[in-house]
Design an enzyme around this catalytic site. Structure first.
Site, PDB file in Angstrom:
ATOM      1  N   GLU A 128      -5.053   2.939   6.588  1.00 21.19           N
ATOM      2  CA  GLU A 128      -4.860   2.641   5.176  1.00 21.19           C
ATOM      3  C   GLU A 128      -5.586   3.730   4.363  1.00 21.19           C
ATOM      4  O   GLU A 128      -5.172   4.086   3.261  1.00 21.19           O
ATOM      5  CB  GLU A 128      -5.447   1.262   4.901  1.00 21.19           C
ATOM      6  CG  GLU A 128      -4.980   0.610   3.618  1.00 21.19           C
ATOM      7  CD  GLU A 128      -6.028   0.703   2.560  1.00 21.19           C
ATOM      8  OE1 GLU A 128      -5.769   0.230   1.464  1.00 21.19           O
ATOM      9  OE2 GLU A 128      -7.101   1.274   2.793  1.00 21.19           O
ATOM     10  N   ARG A 175       0.829  -1.217   0.000  1.00 20.90           N
ATOM     11  CA  ARG A 175       0.000   0.000   0.000  1.00 20.90           C
ATOM     12  C   ARG A 175       0.861   1.263   0.000  1.00 20.90           C
ATOM     13  O   ARG A 175       0.532   2.252   0.656  1.00 20.90           O
ATOM     14  CB  ARG A 175      -0.937   0.043   1.217  1.00 20.90           C
ATOM     15  CG  ARG A 175      -1.971  -1.040   1.264  1.00 20.90           C
ATOM     16  CD  ARG A 175      -2.953  -0.921   0.110  1.00 20.90           C
ATOM     17  NE  ARG A 175      -4.055  -1.833   0.301  1.00 20.90           N
ATOM     18  CZ  ARG A 175      -4.044  -3.117  -0.029  1.00 20.90           C
ATOM     19  NH1 ARG A 175      -2.972  -3.628  -0.620  1.00 20.90           N
ATOM     20  NH2 ARG A 175      -5.089  -3.873   0.168  1.00 20.90           N
ATOM     21  N   SER A 178     -10.775  -1.551   3.565  1.00 20.71           N
ATOM     22  CA  SER A 178      -9.982  -1.696   4.789  1.00 20.71           C
ATOM     23  C   SER A 178      -9.634  -0.310   5.305  1.00 20.71           C
ATOM     24  O   SER A 178      -9.124   0.518   4.551  1.00 20.71           O
ATOM     25  CB  SER A 178      -8.677  -2.438   4.507  1.00 20.71           C
ATOM     26  OG  SER A 178      -8.920  -3.734   4.050  1.00 20.71           O
TER      27      SER A 178
HETATM   28  N1  EPU Z   1     -10.448 -12.763   9.426  1.00 18.19           N
HETATM   29  C1  EPU Z   1     -11.063 -13.019  10.605  1.00 18.19           C
HETATM   30  N2  EPU Z   1     -12.323 -12.549  10.786  1.00 18.19           N
HETATM   31  C2  EPU Z   1     -12.986 -11.858   9.814  1.00 18.19           C
HETATM   32  C3  EPU Z   1     -12.344 -11.599   8.593  1.00 18.19           C
HETATM   33  C4  EPU Z   1     -11.067 -12.056   8.415  1.00 18.19           C
HETATM   34  O1  EPU Z   1     -10.502 -13.641  11.499  1.00 18.19           O
HETATM   35  O2  EPU Z   1     -14.118 -11.462  10.061  1.00 18.19           O
HETATM   36  C5  EPU Z   1      -9.059 -13.274   9.238  1.00 18.19           C
HETATM   37  C6  EPU Z   1      -9.074 -14.580   8.487  1.00 18.19           C
HETATM   38  O3  EPU Z   1      -8.123 -15.425   9.057  1.00 18.19           O
HETATM   39  C7  EPU Z   1      -8.617 -14.182   7.097  1.00 18.19           C
HETATM   40  C8  EPU Z   1      -7.676 -13.029   7.415  1.00 18.19           C
HETATM   41  O4  EPU Z   1      -8.307 -12.359   8.513  1.00 18.19           O
HETATM   42  O5  EPU Z   1      -7.994 -15.238   6.476  1.00 18.19           O
HETATM   43  C9  EPU Z   1      -7.475 -12.074   6.280  1.00 18.19           C
HETATM   44  O6  EPU Z   1      -8.742 -11.559   5.842  1.00 18.19           O
HETATM   45  P1  EPU Z   1      -8.958 -11.114   4.320  1.00 18.19           P
HETATM   46  O7  EPU Z   1      -8.599 -12.211   3.405  1.00 18.19           O
HETATM   47  O8  EPU Z   1     -10.320 -10.534   4.197  1.00 18.19           O
HETATM   48  O9  EPU Z   1      -7.860 -10.003   4.102  1.00 18.19           O
HETATM   49  P2  EPU Z   1      -7.366  -8.735   4.946  1.00 18.19           P
HETATM   50  O10 EPU Z   1      -5.940  -8.964   5.263  1.00 18.19           O
HETATM   51  O11 EPU Z   1      -8.254  -8.434   6.096  1.00 18.19           O
HETATM   52  C10 EPU Z   1      -6.517  -7.524   2.812  1.00 18.19           C
HETATM   53  C11 EPU Z   1      -6.605  -6.163   2.175  1.00 18.19           C
HETATM   54  C12 EPU Z   1      -7.918  -5.995   1.425  1.00 18.19           C
HETATM   55  C13 EPU Z   1      -8.035  -7.109   0.398  1.00 18.19           C
HETATM   56  C14 EPU Z   1      -7.948  -8.467   1.118  1.00 18.19           C
HETATM   57  C15 EPU Z   1      -7.997  -9.645   0.185  1.00 18.19           C
HETATM   58  C16 EPU Z   1      -5.319  -4.666   3.569  1.00 18.19           C
HETATM   59  C17 EPU Z   1      -5.350  -3.501   4.506  1.00 18.19           C
HETATM   60  N3  EPU Z   1      -6.499  -5.123   3.172  1.00 18.19           N
HETATM   61  O12 EPU Z   1      -7.506  -7.577   3.843  1.00 18.19           O
HETATM   62  O13 EPU Z   1      -7.857  -4.748   0.740  1.00 18.19           O
HETATM   63  O14 EPU Z   1      -9.265  -7.034  -0.310  1.00 18.19           O
HETATM   64  O15 EPU Z   1      -6.688  -8.526   1.842  1.00 18.19           O
HETATM   65  O16 EPU Z   1      -6.770  -9.840  -0.410  1.00 18.19           O
HETATM   66  O17 EPU Z   1      -4.237  -5.145   3.237  1.00 18.19           O
HETATM   67  C18 EPU Z   1      -8.376  -2.424   1.008  1.00 18.19           C
HETATM   68  O18 EPU Z   1      -7.169  -2.196   0.931  1.00 18.19           O
HETATM   69  O19 EPU Z   1      -9.219  -1.506   1.162  1.00 18.19           O
HETATM   70  C19 EPU Z   1      -8.827  -3.802   0.963  1.00 18.19           C
HETATM   71  C20 EPU Z   1     -10.094  -4.110   1.123  1.00 18.19           C
END
Ligand code: EPU
Length: 332
Positions: free
Chosen positions: A330, A162, A233
């Site tokens: 972010e 990012r 996010s």
């Molecule tokens: N998780 C939980 N509870 C929840 C949701 C998620 O425990 O309710 C845990 C799960 O273990 C899951 C992990 O969190 O495997 C990661 O969740 P997710 O795959 O949704 O990804 P994230 O790390 O929370 C990042 C990006 C998103 C992007 C997703 C998918 C950032 C700040 N965010 O989220 O980007 O869509 O990965 O690759 O890095 C954005 O930047 O606005 C954004 C939405």
């Protein structure tokens, strides 16, 4: 040039006051004219794309808000690769669709992300195991202060999680981006959500199929922008040292860890907010941590930037108390 233009409806959060001055640029020439106007009147210039990663203050924005509206999109062959040359104001998801229609791999995992090409580059958008930096070739820029036009190549673009050269050097306004695609012959479906989709029989052979699967996954995780405001996010996932990641993983059993190439470890903040802090749905005023993805802040219509700021502050304090980590926003 218009005056006192409300910005809320130009952002996906649907929050914020007016721009003192506002204009849309349909061409590089119009960008240059706007920058000259701002220089002549000693005004700052804020470049607006799709407004999908912004929290506009309730009191609005002083100076000039310049919305990028150059939306041209052209494909060119370059050996086995395809170059996509696109105006900074083109819709990012439109780019994903156009590549999908041509069967070109490279951006399909980044489907469904609201915003423009310029914003996608500045922010180095990333999702489902892909980042914009994977396909970036170069961008044409104009220097706000001097009006000089130049080009920033991949080598100069300093992409990181990012982050980019463009994010650190806001004096450069991106007018056009060139993406190099098609060199990946197959889909990248290693991200857990996509692995699960494949296991349940979702077809993931073509770029359009992967894009469709990503959009379906996203639809379950994000508020519907037509009904609620959001900028995705709200915080970054923290990048910590290997030692700290190991000690956190001992304390928080099950914490997902994502080792990075530079030796740091990305830890899942959504997991901490959900499993350790039980903060799904936690709210301040009209803003809350979204129930299906607590890293996402969702705003009811009528919520204020003050609500979102207060929510963010409380969440940061709770995470700090539990982990000792100072989380970063972010959203800009
Ligand atoms: N998780 C939980 N509870 C929840 C949701 C998620 O425990 O309710 C845990 C799960 O273990 C899951 C992990 O969190 O495997 C990661 O969740 P997710 O795959 O949704 O990804 P994230 O790390 O929370 C990042 C990006 C998103 C992007 C997703 C998918 C950032 C700040 N965010 O989220 O980007 O869509 O990965 O690759 O890095 C954005 O930047 O606005 C954004 C939405």
């Amino acid at each position: 040039m218009k005056e006192n233009v409300p910005l809320a409806s130009l952002t996906t959060f649907h929050i914020g006051g007016p721009a003192r001055y506002f204009t849309e640029a349909q061409s590089v020439e119009e960008v240059k004219e706007t920058l000259a106007f701002a220089r002549a009147n000693s005004l700052s210039v804020f470049v607006l794309g799709g407004g999908s990663n912004l929290l506009v203050p309730d009191g609005g924005v002083d100076g000039v808000v310049l919305k990028m509206a150059m939306r041209d999109m052209n494909f060119e062959s370059d050996g086995a690769d395809t170059l996509l040359i696109t105006g900074a104001g083109a819709s990012w998801d439109g780019v994903v669709d156009a590549a999908g229609e041509k069967g070109i791999f490279g951006v399909e995992n980044l489907a469904g992300i609201p915003g423009t090409v310029g914003g996608a580059v500045v922010q180095n958008i990333g999702a489902y195991g892909a980042e914009l930096s994977n396909v970036f070739e170069y961008a044409d820029v104009i220097n706000k202060e001097t009006g000089k036009i130049s080009c920033i190549t991949f080598r100069e673009a300093e992409f990181a999680y990012r982050d980019s050269f463009f994010k650190k050097h806001r004096e450069f306004v991106i007018t056009r981006a060139v993406l190099r695609m098609g060199h990946d012959a197959a889909a990248n479906t290693s991200y857990p959500d996509l692995e699960r989709a494949r296991a349940s029989g979702v077809p993931l052979a073509t770029p359009a199929e992967v894009a469709g699967a990503v959009r379906a996954i996203r639809a379950k995780k994000f508020p519907r922008i037509a009904e609620e405001g959001t900028a995705g996010s709200f915080f970054k996932n923290p990048l910590v040292s290997r030692e700290l990641a190991d000690s956190l993983a001992k304390r928080f059993v099950g914490l997902p860890l994502f080792p990075q190439e530079n030796g740091m470890v990305k830890i899942s903040l959504a997991w901490i907010l959900d499993k350790e802090l039980s903060l799904k749905g936690f709210s301040v005023g009209g803003a809350r941590l979204y129930e299906s993805q607590p890293l996402v802040v969702s705003a009811r219509r009528g919520a204020t930037a003050k609500d979102v700021d207060a929510l963010a502050l409380e969440v940061s304090e709770k995470v700090f108390d539990a982990t000792g980590i100072k989380i970063e926003r972010e959203v800009e």
